[in-house]
Write a protein that holds these residues in place. Structure first.
Motif, mmCIF file in Angstrom:
data_model
loop_
_atom_site.group_PDB
_atom_site.id
_atom_site.type_symbol
_atom_site.label_atom_id
_atom_site.label_comp_id
_atom_site.label_asym_id
_atom_site.label_seq_id
_atom_site.Cartn_x
_atom_site.Cartn_y
_atom_site.Cartn_z
ATOM 1 N N CYS A 28 -38.834 55.686 -17.849
ATOM 2 C CA CYS A 28 -39.695 56.458 -16.949
ATOM 3 C C CYS A 28 -40.751 55.560 -16.309
ATOM 4 C CB CYS A 28 -40.365 57.592 -17.715
ATOM 5 S SG CYS A 28 -39.254 58.945 -18.172
ATOM 6 N N ALA A 29 -41.370 54.707 -17.130
ATOM 7 C CA ALA A 29 -42.392 53.800 -16.597
ATOM 8 C C ALA A 29 -41.784 52.829 -15.588
ATOM 9 C CB ALA A 29 -43.056 53.046 -17.747
ATOM 10 N N PHE A 30 -40.575 52.360 -15.854
ATOM 11 C CA PHE A 30 -39.912 51.441 -14.927
ATOM 12 C C PHE A 30 -39.641 52.131 -13.592
ATOM 13 C CE2 PHE A 30 -35.875 49.914 -13.128
ATOM 14 C CZ PHE A 30 -36.181 48.572 -12.910
ATOM 15 N N ARG A 31 -39.135 53.347 -13.625
ATOM 16 C CA ARG A 31 -38.808 54.050 -12.386
ATOM 17 C C ARG A 31 -40.060 54.377 -11.578
ATOM 18 N NH1 ARG A 31 -34.190 58.115 -14.960
ATOM 19 N NH2 ARG A 31 -32.634 56.476 -15.340
ATOM 20 N N VAL A 73 -43.656 39.561 -13.643
ATOM 21 C CA VAL A 73 -44.576 39.329 -14.757
ATOM 22 C C VAL A 73 -45.573 40.475 -14.860
ATOM 23 C CG1 VAL A 73 -46.391 37.820 -15.640
ATOM 24 C CG2 VAL A 73 -44.302 36.830 -14.699
ATOM 25 N N ARG A 74 -46.147 40.858 -13.719
ATOM 26 C CA ARG A 74 -47.084 41.985 -13.746
ATOM 27 C C ARG A 74 -46.370 43.283 -14.107
ATOM 28 N NH1 ARG A 74 -49.479 39.580 -8.930
ATOM 29 N NH2 ARG A 74 -48.302 41.062 -7.641
ATOM 30 N N LEU A 75 -45.116 43.434 -13.667
ATOM 31 C CA LEU A 75 -44.364 44.633 -14.016
ATOM 32 C C LEU A 75 -44.167 44.730 -15.525
ATOM 33 C CD1 LEU A 75 -42.718 47.114 -13.280
ATOM 34 C CD2 LEU A 75 -40.746 45.630 -12.891
ATOM 35 N N ALA A 76 -43.835 43.607 -16.170
ATOM 36 C CA ALA A 76 -43.663 43.622 -17.625
ATOM 37 C C ALA A 76 -44.957 44.017 -18.323
ATOM 38 C CB ALA A 76 -43.196 42.250 -18.103
ATOM 39 N N ARG A 77 -46.080 43.490 -17.846
ATOM 40 C CA ARG A 77 -47.369 43.845 -18.451
ATOM 41 C C ARG A 77 -47.702 45.314 -18.212
ATOM 42 N NH1 ARG A 77 -50.178 38.354 -16.175
ATOM 43 N NH2 ARG A 77 -49.580 36.969 -17.899
ATOM 44 N N THR A 78 -47.372 45.805 -17.015
ATOM 45 C CA THR A 78 -47.618 47.218 -16.717
ATOM 46 C C THR A 78 -46.802 48.123 -17.631
ATOM 47 O OG1 THR A 78 -48.115 46.724 -14.402
ATOM 48 C CG2 THR A 78 -47.495 48.988 -14.926
ATOM 49 N N LEU A 79 -45.534 47.779 -17.837
ATOM 50 C CA LEU A 79 -44.690 48.580 -18.728
ATOM 51 C C LEU A 79 -45.234 48.559 -20.145
ATOM 52 C CD1 LEU A 79 -41.110 47.554 -17.501
ATOM 53 C CD2 LEU A 79 -42.415 49.603 -16.913
ATOM 54 N N ASP A 80 -45.710 47.413 -20.584
ATOM 55 C CA ASP A 80 -46.280 47.303 -21.927
ATOM 56 C C ASP A 80 -47.480 48.231 -22.085
ATOM 57 O OD1 ASP A 80 -46.620 46.051 -24.567
ATOM 58 O OD2 ASP A 80 -48.424 45.168 -23.668
ATOM 59 N N PRO A 130 -41.812 40.933 -27.887
ATOM 60 C CA PRO A 130 -41.416 42.176 -27.201
ATOM 61 C C PRO A 130 -42.631 42.987 -26.751
ATOM 62 C CG PRO A 130 -40.269 41.913 -29.305
ATOM 63 C CD PRO A 130 -41.367 40.912 -29.283
ATOM 64 N N LEU A 131 -42.365 44.023 -25.955
ATOM 65 C CA LEU A 131 -43.410 44.971 -25.598
ATOM 66 C C LEU A 131 -43.918 45.647 -26.873
ATOM 67 C CD1 LEU A 131 -42.023 46.791 -22.427
ATOM 68 C CD2 LEU A 131 -43.042 44.516 -22.631
ATOM 69 N N GLY A 132 -45.232 45.851 -26.918
ATOM 70 C CA GLY A 132 -45.837 46.436 -28.107
ATOM 71 C C GLY A 132 -46.342 45.410 -29.081
ATOM 72 N N LEU A 133 -45.979 44.141 -28.895
ATOM 73 C CA LEU A 133 -46.409 43.051 -29.797
ATOM 74 C C LEU A 133 -47.098 41.943 -29.004
ATOM 75 C CD1 LEU A 133 -43.284 42.788 -32.146
ATOM 76 C CD2 LEU A 133 -45.399 44.062 -32.540
ATOM 77 N N SER A 134 -47.937 42.345 -28.063
ATOM 78 C CA SER A 134 -48.689 41.408 -27.235
ATOM 79 C C SER A 134 -47.768 40.419 -26.520
ATOM 80 C CB SER A 134 -49.716 40.637 -28.092
ATOM 81 O OG SER A 134 -50.610 41.523 -28.738
ATOM 82 N N PRO A 135 -46.936 40.901 -25.612
ATOM 83 C CA PRO A 135 -46.001 40.012 -24.919
ATOM 84 C C PRO A 135 -46.728 39.009 -24.017
ATOM 85 C CG PRO A 135 -46.038 42.169 -23.884
ATOM 86 C CD PRO A 135 -46.848 42.298 -25.128
ATOM 87 N N ARG A 136 -46.073 37.875 -23.805
ATOM 88 C CA ARG A 136 -46.578 36.835 -22.898
ATOM 89 C C ARG A 136 -45.484 36.551 -21.864
ATOM 90 N NH1 ARG A 136 -47.346 34.880 -27.961
ATOM 91 N NH2 ARG A 136 -45.668 33.363 -27.644
ATOM 92 N N PRO A 137 -45.251 37.465 -20.925
ATOM 93 C CA PRO A 137 -44.132 37.302 -19.986
ATOM 94 C C PRO A 137 -44.331 36.104 -19.064
ATOM 95 C CG PRO A 137 -45.542 39.124 -19.329
ATOM 96 C CD PRO A 137 -46.022 38.697 -20.665
ATOM 97 N N CYS A 138 -43.247 35.413 -18.774
ATOM 98 C CA CYS A 138 -43.261 34.331 -17.795
ATOM 99 C C CYS A 138 -41.985 34.409 -16.972
ATOM 100 C CB CYS A 138 -43.376 32.968 -18.477
ATOM 101 S SG CYS A 138 -41.946 32.526 -19.475
ATOM 102 N N LEU A 139 -42.049 33.863 -15.775
ATOM 103 C CA LEU A 139 -40.931 33.965 -14.853
ATOM 104 C C LEU A 139 -39.919 32.849 -15.091
ATOM 105 C CD1 LEU A 139 -40.042 35.766 -12.467
ATOM 106 C CD2 LEU A 139 -40.980 34.010 -10.948
#
Length: 366
Positions: free
Chosen positions: A184-187, A197-204, A257-266
């Protein structure tokens, strides 16, 4: 329907057999056994059919001759009691049939609602979206569920196809609930947020309220543009790319993973017209054979993924998996096999590079 006819035949035959036995052995009171007919009917048949068989049992009980007493044929003292007993049990069987059919109808309604709710998150994907050929397979380790903790979706943004694949911790309803929250958050945000990267943080951030103390979601996001794929991997199994060899596309800087303080990178990956990418959950690699060995990503997998067309290639991979997994499915499984088509390769250039893209390594080629 055939099963119901068979059950009706069984219940009716039982009543007739009891009646015949009572006539053949008048010294033994068998009319009490007539309750078998309506009881059998209450187990599988409708209220009406059960009522008919119960009424037939009462009529037969009343019509059967009494037992012989002191050498004379007459009614035994328990005659009326036996008839009343058959009538009472017949009425009880009708009530049981009514309760059963009501529960079955309620269960059917709830099952339909649950199925529709699941299909809202496991919607079928088109064979091609935005110049990207797609083949998908998903299965749940939970009986009668379409989706467990696995989640996926592909959407078409202004810059091209965008894919999400994830795996919520655990199985069953709780994992499916968390997975649905991610979808739902992705859609809601995929079409308006250009930076992965910002999308991953937003979903988290958006799914925090749906996560328990020990919950997390491995996640992989991918944008497809002419000649390349841009990915963000948050603790998810690395996808595979076919080419001269089968390559595991590990992220340069692993993230929780999401929920465990992710550090997304491209991560930027070259993807040519003859190459395919397989996105998958750990239900693939953790499938074990009789000796406990995990599913190998070997030359057989490469050959299966390279076979045309793309949907048959995915079927070939599933055949290998089913041959390997002697114990059946122990985990949810989702497979997404994609390949760029002429529509994607000849499309407009992808979105401008995000701010943090300049620090990423150059494109990797096979």
């Amino acid at each position: 329907m055939r099963s119901e006819r068979g059950w009706l035949l069984l219940a009716g035959t039982t009543e007739v057999a009891v009646a015949v036995g009572a006539v053949a052995c008048p010294t033994v009171s068998l009319r009490g056994l007539l309750i078998a007919g309506p009881l059998l009917a209450a187990h599988r048949l409708s209220v009406r059919a059960t009522g008919v068989l119960a009424a037939a049992a009462v009529l037969l009980a009343a019509a059967l001759p009494g037992t012989e007493v002191a050498g004379e044929r007459g009614l035994a003292p328990d005659y009326a009691v036996s008839v009343l007993f058959v009538a009472a049990v017949g009425l009880w069987a009708v009530l049981l049939a009514h309760t059963r059919t009501s529960c079955e109808a309620a269960l059917a309604r709830m099952t339909r609602i649950a199925e529709l709710a699941q299909r809202a998150h496991v919607r079928p994907l088109p064979a091609e979206i935005g110049g990207l050929a797609v083949a998908v397979h998903t299965s749940s380790a939970t009986e009668d569920a379409l989706l467990g903790g696995d989640l996926y979706d592909v959407t078409l943004t202004a810059a091209g196809p965008r894919l999400v694949l994830g795996d919520a911790r655990g199985h069953g309803v709780d994992a499916a609930r968390v997975g649905a929250a991610v979808v739902c958050a992705f859609r809601q945000t995929a079409a308006t947020e250009p930076d992965l990267v910002r999308l991953a943080r937003t979903l988290d951030l958006r799914i925090q309220a749906d996560l328990g103390d020990e919950d997390f979601v491995t996640l992989l996001l991918a944008d497809f543009a002419p000649g390349e794929v841009r990915m963000v991997n948050c603790g998810h199994p690395a996808p595979l790319r076919t080419g001269h060899r089968l390559e595991v596309l590990e992220p340069p800087d692993p993230s929780p993973p999401l929920g465990l303080s992710p550090r997304p990178c491209l991560q930027r990956i070259a993807l040519g017209p003859e190459q395919r990418m397989l996105f998958y959950t750990d239900g693939l690699t953790e499938a074990r054979d009789a000796q406990g060995a995990m599913f190998p990503l070997d030359h057989q997998v490469k050959a299966a993924l390279s076979a045309p067309p793309i949907d048959q290639a995915l079927d070939g991979l599933l055949d290998l998996l089913h041959k390997h997994a002697a114990r059946g499915a122990d985990d949810d499984l989702t497979l997404l096999l994609v390949q760029p088509t002429v529509g994607l390769l000849d499309g407009a250039p992808g979105r401008p590079a995000p701010e943090n893209e300049g620090r990423q390594p150059p494109l990797r080629s096979p």
